[in-house]
Design a protein around this motif. Structure first.
Motif, PDB file in Angstrom:
ATOM      1  N   ALA A   2      36.957 -27.362  21.542  1.00 54.59           N
ATOM      2  CA  ALA A   2      37.212 -27.629  22.964  1.00 54.59           C
ATOM      3  C   ALA A   2      36.980 -29.094  23.317  1.00 54.59           C
ATOM      4  CB  ALA A   2      36.324 -26.726  23.821  1.00 54.59           C
ATOM      5  N   GLU A  35      39.900 -31.983  24.467  1.00 55.98           N
ATOM      6  CA  GLU A  35      39.845 -32.735  25.722  1.00 55.98           C
ATOM      7  C   GLU A  35      39.710 -34.240  25.498  1.00 55.98           C
ATOM      8  OE1 GLU A  35      40.233 -31.487  28.766  1.00 55.98           O
ATOM      9  OE2 GLU A  35      40.554 -29.487  27.931  1.00 55.98           O
ATOM     10  N   VAL A  54      32.934 -29.821  28.694  1.00 54.52           N
ATOM     11  CA  VAL A  54      33.405 -28.489  28.306  1.00 54.52           C
ATOM     12  C   VAL A  54      32.351 -27.414  28.552  1.00 54.52           C
ATOM     13  CG1 VAL A  54      35.021 -29.365  26.609  1.00 54.52           C
ATOM     14  CG2 VAL A  54      32.703 -28.803  25.891  1.00 54.52           C
TER      15      VAL A  54
END
Length: 444
Positions: free
Chosen positions: A33, A37, A212
């Protein structure tokens, strides 16, 4: 690396073919994750503040963009990565070496506890990437002739909150004064503290915040338990649990270096394959202990919080908090040593009558009440006599090691073998009775 993000590949994020192949060779099947990003933003050359829980793949999130930028603009002394601990520095170097092997990336580690002259020679070869702890890097900036970071293009601070909380603020300020303002800066941390916020306001240009996890949390596959026991019975219950869980990989966190060494000596006397890791050990001994645990030559690692941050040992089955951490956030980092890379794991915290208030703050931070780990009191207390005997042995060994250390200070030692290893393997153990429970760990 933590749980993978479905259907998105590193190539989709903009990573070039050579690095995608390196990721595949490392077993990185898909971005995590934080990588999903952060990488596209970093590839654009923007400053980043990355917030993600421990074990989430932060090293890849900054390592891949740095290497890709280096391939596009080859240059010596291209990037600097600052870390709070020596062990984390060596681990990050391993990642850079693995990812950049095919393109010939030169990466060096500059940390305390190692020979300054050899490090000066390494820096004289002008590597592409330096991974360093702040204190030793400042030593070289001030004392090593010809060493400068005036052409630096990337600065990364991994575990930025802990760098600042470990009183490295003065060293960080000195480093920031001698590197170019025109650079790309990335701060990565599990938590956003006031010190990190102050640093980003002063030294980052329009940073993009990538987060995240919006609250303090542990990964979903981690099972967490607690045991409330009298302080005097902690060692008894530790031996009981280790025998119950069998021959699995365990990290035991202790509050002090003395407690770490004493518990390690006690467990080894009972036949467990335990090894200690704490700050006062030389760097070679610390790396040796870590490697023995990674290679499964030792199944139990006893450590202070020097091992709670950043270390990526994929196959840790259990984390045991022998002492409750004084700072609640340190609990997150400790238990993050297990349940990594999508695997399951268990954490058990011992809570004595003196640690209730500190433990309650951890539950408040997590927003959950931990389940009680199942134990049978009568079975645990059967071990009392054997454990007390081993504890007495450990105290005697610690006294012997302290005396030997005092004498050794007057003469140069011939080898770098750990004294604790000598006491574990050479000296006669108390008692020859096998200590075994059905289904448990065979401790001769």
């Amino acid at each position: 690396m933590e749980e993978e993000v479905d259907s998105v590949t590193f190539k989709d994020l903009g990573i070039i073919e050579e690095l995608c192949l390196a990721c595949k060779q490392l077993g990185w099947k898909a971005p995590t994750a934080i990588q999903k990003e952060a990488i596209p933003i970093a590839l654009k050359g923007k400053d980043i503040i990355g917030l993600a829980e421990t074990g989430s793949g932060k090293t890849g999130a900054f390592g891949l963009p740095v290497l890709q930028a280096l391939i596009e603009r080859p240059q010596r002394l291209f990037a600097l990565v600052l870390t709070p601990t020596r062990e984390l520095a060596f681990q990050i170097k391993e990642q850079f070496d693995a990812l950049g092997k095919a393109i010939g990336v030169a990466c060096v580690v500059i940390v305390g506890g190692m020979d300054m002259n050899q490090q000066a020679m390494d820096l004289g070869k002008r590597p592409h990437i330096i991974v360093a702890t702040p204190g030793r890097l400042v030593d070289h900036l001030e004392k090593t002739k010809g060493f400068t970071l005036k052409a630096l293009k990337y600065l990364v601070m991994d575990e930025a909150d802990r760098i600042l909380n470990m009183d490295f603020e003065v060293e960080v300020d000195k480093i920031l004064k001698v590197i170019p303002r025109d650079r790309c800066t990335m701060l990565f941390s599990a938590t956003m503290t006031s010190k990190v916020n102050k640093l980003q306001r002063a030294h980052l240009k329009d940073p993009v915040k990538v987060e995240v996890s919006s609250k303090y949390q542990t990964v979903s596959k981690l099972k967490q338990h607690m045991i409330f026991i009298p302080c005097k019975h902690k060692h008894i219950y530790l031996v009981y649990i280790l025998n119950e869980i069998g021959n699995q990989s365990v990290i035991i966190f202790c509050g002090t270096q003395q407690s770490t060494l004493k518990t390690a000596l006690m467990l080894r006397n009972l036949g467990f394959t335990a090894i200690p890791l704490y700050g006062k050990m030389t760097q070679n001994k610390r790396l040796g202990a870590l490697n023995k645990f990674k290679m499964k030559e030792r199944s139990i690692l006893l450590a202070t919080d020097v091992a709670s941050r950043g270390l990526d040992i994929p196959c840790v089955d259990y984390v045991i908090n022998f002492d409750v951490p004084m700072h609640s956030k340190d609990y997150i980092h400790r238990v993050g040593r297990t349940a990594r890379a999508g695997r399951a794991g268990q954490a058990i915290t011992f809570v004595s009558q003196y640690e209730v208030e500190v433990y309650q703050r951890i539950e408040q931070l997590l927003g959950v009440t931990l389940d009680v780990y199942p134990t049978v009191k009568e079975e645990a207390l059967v071990l009392e006599e054997r454990v007390e005997e081993a504890s007495r042995f450990a105290k005697m060994e610690m006294a012997r090691l302290e005396e030997k250390s005092g004498k050794k200070g007057k003469r140069k030692r011939g080898n770098d073998e750990d004294d604790t290893e000598e006491s574990f393997g050479v000296r006669k153990r108390i008692g020859k009775k096998k200590f075994k429970k059905k289904g448990g760990r065979n401790t001769k």
